[in-house]
Write a protein that holds these residues in place. Structure first.
Motif, short mmCIF file in Angstrom:
data_model
loop_
_atom_site.label_atom_id
_atom_site.label_comp_id
_atom_site.label_asym_id
_atom_site.label_seq_id
_atom_site.Cartn_x
_atom_site.Cartn_y
_atom_site.Cartn_z
N MET A 1 -11.01 15.00 -30.63
CA MET A 1 -11.27 14.82 -29.00
C MET A 1 -9.89 15.91 -28.62
SD MET A 1 -12.51 13.89 -26.33
CE MET A 1 -13.85 12.85 -27.48
N VAL A 2 -9.93 16.35 -27.44
CA VAL A 2 -9.19 17.21 -26.59
C VAL A 2 -8.01 16.16 -26.22
CG1 VAL A 2 -10.95 18.96 -26.30
CG2 VAL A 2 -10.56 16.97 -24.71
N PRO A 3 -7.06 16.65 -25.61
CA PRO A 3 -5.82 15.97 -24.80
C PRO A 3 -6.70 15.26 -23.69
CG PRO A 3 -4.93 17.92 -25.55
CD PRO A 3 -6.50 18.07 -26.08
N ILE A 4 -6.15 14.09 -23.49
CA ILE A 4 -6.51 13.39 -22.12
C ILE A 4 -5.38 13.14 -21.32
CG2 ILE A 4 -7.91 11.56 -21.05
CD1 ILE A 4 -9.65 11.76 -23.67
N SER A 5 -5.29 13.36 -20.22
CA SER A 5 -4.41 12.86 -19.09
C SER A 5 -5.11 12.03 -17.89
CB SER A 5 -3.91 14.27 -18.37
OG SER A 5 -3.40 15.03 -19.46
N ILE A 6 -4.19 11.65 -17.06
CA ILE A 6 -4.53 10.88 -15.82
C ILE A 6 -4.45 11.37 -14.64
CG2 ILE A 6 -4.04 8.56 -14.89
CD1 ILE A 6 -3.67 7.26 -17.51
N LEU A 7 -5.22 11.36 -13.71
CA LEU A 7 -5.08 11.62 -12.37
C LEU A 7 -5.18 10.43 -11.60
CD1 LEU A 7 -4.77 13.58 -9.83
CD2 LEU A 7 -7.30 13.68 -9.87
N ASP A 8 -4.05 10.15 -11.05
CA ASP A 8 -3.89 8.91 -10.31
C ASP A 8 -3.88 9.12 -8.82
OD1 ASP A 8 -3.36 5.93 -9.98
OD2 ASP A 8 -1.24 6.35 -9.54
N LEU A 9 -4.59 8.38 -7.75
CA LEU A 9 -4.51 8.24 -6.56
C LEU A 9 -3.90 7.14 -5.85
CD1 LEU A 9 -8.58 9.01 -5.84
CD2 LEU A 9 -6.50 10.56 -5.98
N ALA A 10 -2.88 6.42 -6.60
CA ALA A 10 -2.01 5.41 -5.98
C ALA A 10 -3.11 4.48 -5.10
CB ALA A 10 -0.95 5.99 -5.47
N PRO A 11 -4.00 3.97 -5.50
CA PRO A 11 -4.85 3.34 -4.76
C PRO A 11 -4.36 1.99 -4.13
CG PRO A 11 -5.47 2.81 -7.00
CD PRO A 11 -4.46 3.91 -7.02
N ILE A 12 -4.30 1.82 -2.67
CA ILE A 12 -4.07 0.88 -1.85
C ILE A 12 -5.40 0.10 -1.81
CG2 ILE A 12 -3.21 -0.02 0.06
CD1 ILE A 12 -1.95 2.77 0.67
N VAL A 13 -5.42 -1.23 -2.17
CA VAL A 13 -6.50 -2.04 -2.50
C VAL A 13 -6.61 -2.83 -1.10
CG1 VAL A 13 -6.63 -2.16 -4.88
CG2 VAL A 13 -5.49 -3.94 -3.68
N ALA A 14 -7.82 -3.49 -0.67
CA ALA A 14 -7.86 -4.26 0.36
C ALA A 14 -6.96 -5.56 0.23
CB ALA A 14 -9.35 -4.93 0.49
N GLY A 15 -6.19 -5.91 1.00
CA GLY A 15 -5.19 -7.04 0.97
C GLY A 15 -3.92 -6.70 0.22
N GLY A 16 -3.62 -5.40 -0.14
CA GLY A 16 -2.64 -4.72 -0.77
C GLY A 16 -1.76 -4.03 0.22
N THR A 17 -0.81 -3.32 -0.46
CA THR A 17 0.11 -2.43 0.37
C THR A 17 0.53 -1.38 -0.37
OG1 THR A 17 2.12 -3.48 -0.41
CG2 THR A 17 1.17 -4.59 1.46
N ALA A 18 1.15 -0.25 0.31
CA ALA A 18 1.58 0.97 -0.36
C ALA A 18 2.36 0.74 -1.61
CB ALA A 18 1.83 2.04 0.88
N SER A 19 3.31 -0.42 -1.02
CA SER A 19 4.58 -0.95 -1.97
C SER A 19 3.73 -1.24 -3.29
CB SER A 19 5.21 -1.71 -1.44
OG SER A 19 5.99 -1.42 -0.42
N ASP A 20 2.85 -2.13 -3.16
CA ASP A 20 2.02 -2.44 -4.42
C ASP A 20 1.43 -1.42 -5.00
OD1 ASP A 20 2.28 -5.19 -3.48
OD2 ASP A 20 0.58 -5.10 -2.30
N ALA A 21 0.81 -0.44 -4.59
CA ALA A 21 0.20 0.80 -4.99
C ALA A 21 1.07 1.48 -5.95
CB ALA A 21 -0.52 1.65 -4.09
N LEU A 22 2.06 1.65 -5.16
CA LEU A 22 3.23 2.60 -6.04
C LEU A 22 3.66 1.87 -7.23
CD1 LEU A 22 4.89 4.30 -3.01
CD2 LEU A 22 3.33 5.34 -4.49
N ARG A 23 4.09 0.59 -7.14
CA ARG A 23 4.63 -0.07 -8.29
C ARG A 23 3.47 -0.10 -9.42
NH1 ARG A 23 6.16 -4.10 -5.53
NH2 ARG A 23 4.24 -5.16 -5.37
N ASN A 24 2.18 -0.09 -8.82
CA ASN A 24 1.10 -0.18 -10.14
C ASN A 24 0.92 1.16 -10.57
OD1 ASN A 24 0.60 -2.92 -9.37
ND2 ASN A 24 -1.09 -2.61 -7.83
N SER A 25 1.18 2.11 -9.72
CA SER A 25 1.12 3.48 -10.41
C SER A 25 2.33 3.62 -11.41
CB SER A 25 1.29 4.59 -9.33
OG SER A 25 0.27 4.44 -8.40
N LEU A 26 3.38 3.23 -11.21
CA LEU A 26 4.50 3.33 -12.05
C LEU A 26 4.09 2.61 -13.33
CD1 LEU A 26 7.12 4.32 -13.17
CD2 LEU A 26 8.35 2.53 -11.95
N ASP A 27 3.53 1.38 -13.22
CA ASP A 27 3.28 0.44 -14.31
C ASP A 27 2.30 1.19 -15.22
OD1 ASP A 27 3.23 -2.07 -15.85
OD2 ASP A 27 1.37 -2.48 -15.00
#
Length: 329
Positions: A1-27
């Motif tokens: 299999m070839v290398p695989i990477s991630i494209l993250d959109l830092a999703p803000i979910v319903a009921g969540g905040t941008a702070s939550d999204a950025l914290r989840n992206s780092l995790d």
């Protein structure tokens, strides 16, 4: 299999905040590093209530500071929104802070609507036709040793890998002519994938960067331990695609048991076509489809995104993908 990477959109979910999204992206990035993913890229979008990565260079610094090995970059920076000197300086700063770990993916689209374009002071008549000139200017600041009379400090002389991104043939042909690596956004423009890859490879000219073409193919993956669980998780992404089709972008919605009643038959078909390179299923289904996509496209690398409402389910999805692809840290 070839290398695989991630494209993250830092999703803000319903009921969540941008702070939550950025914290989840780092995790997610920290887990991705442990699971053997090659890169962790973030995308520039504006006026999108469900995406927290609008200040893309800032978020890249946040992710790079919280990880130690994985490459971090832009997928991409929308160059028509910016002065090339500013991008050269921003990514020169990132490369100076995190040597050998920064990628600069460049796109031609605005990543915004006309109102956001006005707010960013872009010319409203801009359609990306001046993208090659902007790209030449950016490359001159990074590699041209002061040929423009203005120097990018930091930035000039740093070995920052540059990629061209696209969802049509324009950037594909340009990337080939310049001898740059090319990434195609088949996760939202699947019908143009194979023609764009053909254009890229047929127009490729060896350069100081590459002696042969290098193509990354974007896919979307929603994985779970059972096919039924994966199909349910995928309804969040389907709802998001539907909201974009209707011109009403919003926060990422929780999954539903059925999409019946939420879309018309015409909208269902539009979403289905848009998700042609979305893989939904358990580990076996993911593994089979990954191999099929690599055979179909000749991709040198895959980059996966996955819009999943629950963060723990999103982590599990990327873990299954890593297992299905045989990644090793």
């Amino acid at each position: 299999m070839v290398p695989i990477s991630i494209l993250d959109l830092a999703p803000i979910v319903a009921g969540g905040t941008a702070s939550d999204a950025l914290r989840n992206s780092l995790d997610l990035a920290r887990h991705a590093e442990d699971w053997g993913y090659s890169r962790f890229w973030l995308a520039e979008h504006h006026n999108m209530p469900g995406i927290a990565s609008s200040a893309t260079s800032v978020v890249i610094g946040h992710i790079a500071a919280g990880t130690s090995r994985i490459r971090v970059g832009s997928g991409g920076i929308m160059l028509p929104n910016h002065a090339p000197l500013m991008i050269a300086e921003q990514f020169g700063t990132l490369e100076s802070l995190f040597p050998g770990r920064i990628d600069l993916g460049i796109g031609r689209a605005p990543g915004s609507d006309r109102l956001a374009a006005r707010a960013m002071r872009r010319g409203l008549d801009s359609d990306g036709d001046n993208f090659p000139e902007l790209l030449d200017e950016l490359r001159a600041f990074l590699y041209g040793s002061g040929t423009l009379g203005v120097r990018a400090v930091p930035g000039e002389g740093l070995n920052i890998p540059m990629w061209l991104l696209g969802s049509s043939g324009f950037s594909a042909q340009l990337a080939g002519e310049l001898g740059l690596p090319f990434a195609f956004a088949s996760h939202f423009a699947p019908e143009y994938l194979l023609p764009a890859l053909h254009l890229y490879r047929s127009h490729f000219r060896p350069s100081s960067v590459l002696d042969q073409p290098y193509a990354m193919v974007g896919i979307s993956v929603v994985a779970a331990d059972t096919p039924e669980d994966a199909q349910r998780l995928a309804t969040s992404q389907q709802q998001q695609a539907l909201s974009l089709i209707r011109g009403r972008p919003g926060k990422l919605q929780p999954p539903v048991d059925s999409m019946d009643g939420l879309w018309t038959e015409e909208e269902k078909e539009m979403v289905r076509r848009r998700m042609a390179y979305t893989i939904i299923g358990d580990r076996a289904a993911i593994s089979d489809r990954l191999q099929q996509i690599v055979r179909e496209t000749g991709a040198d690398e895959l980059i996966a995104t996955g819009q999943i409402y629950d963060h723990h389910a999103r982590l599990r999805s990327y873990h299954i993908l890593a297992e299905a692809a045989g990644l090793r840290n």
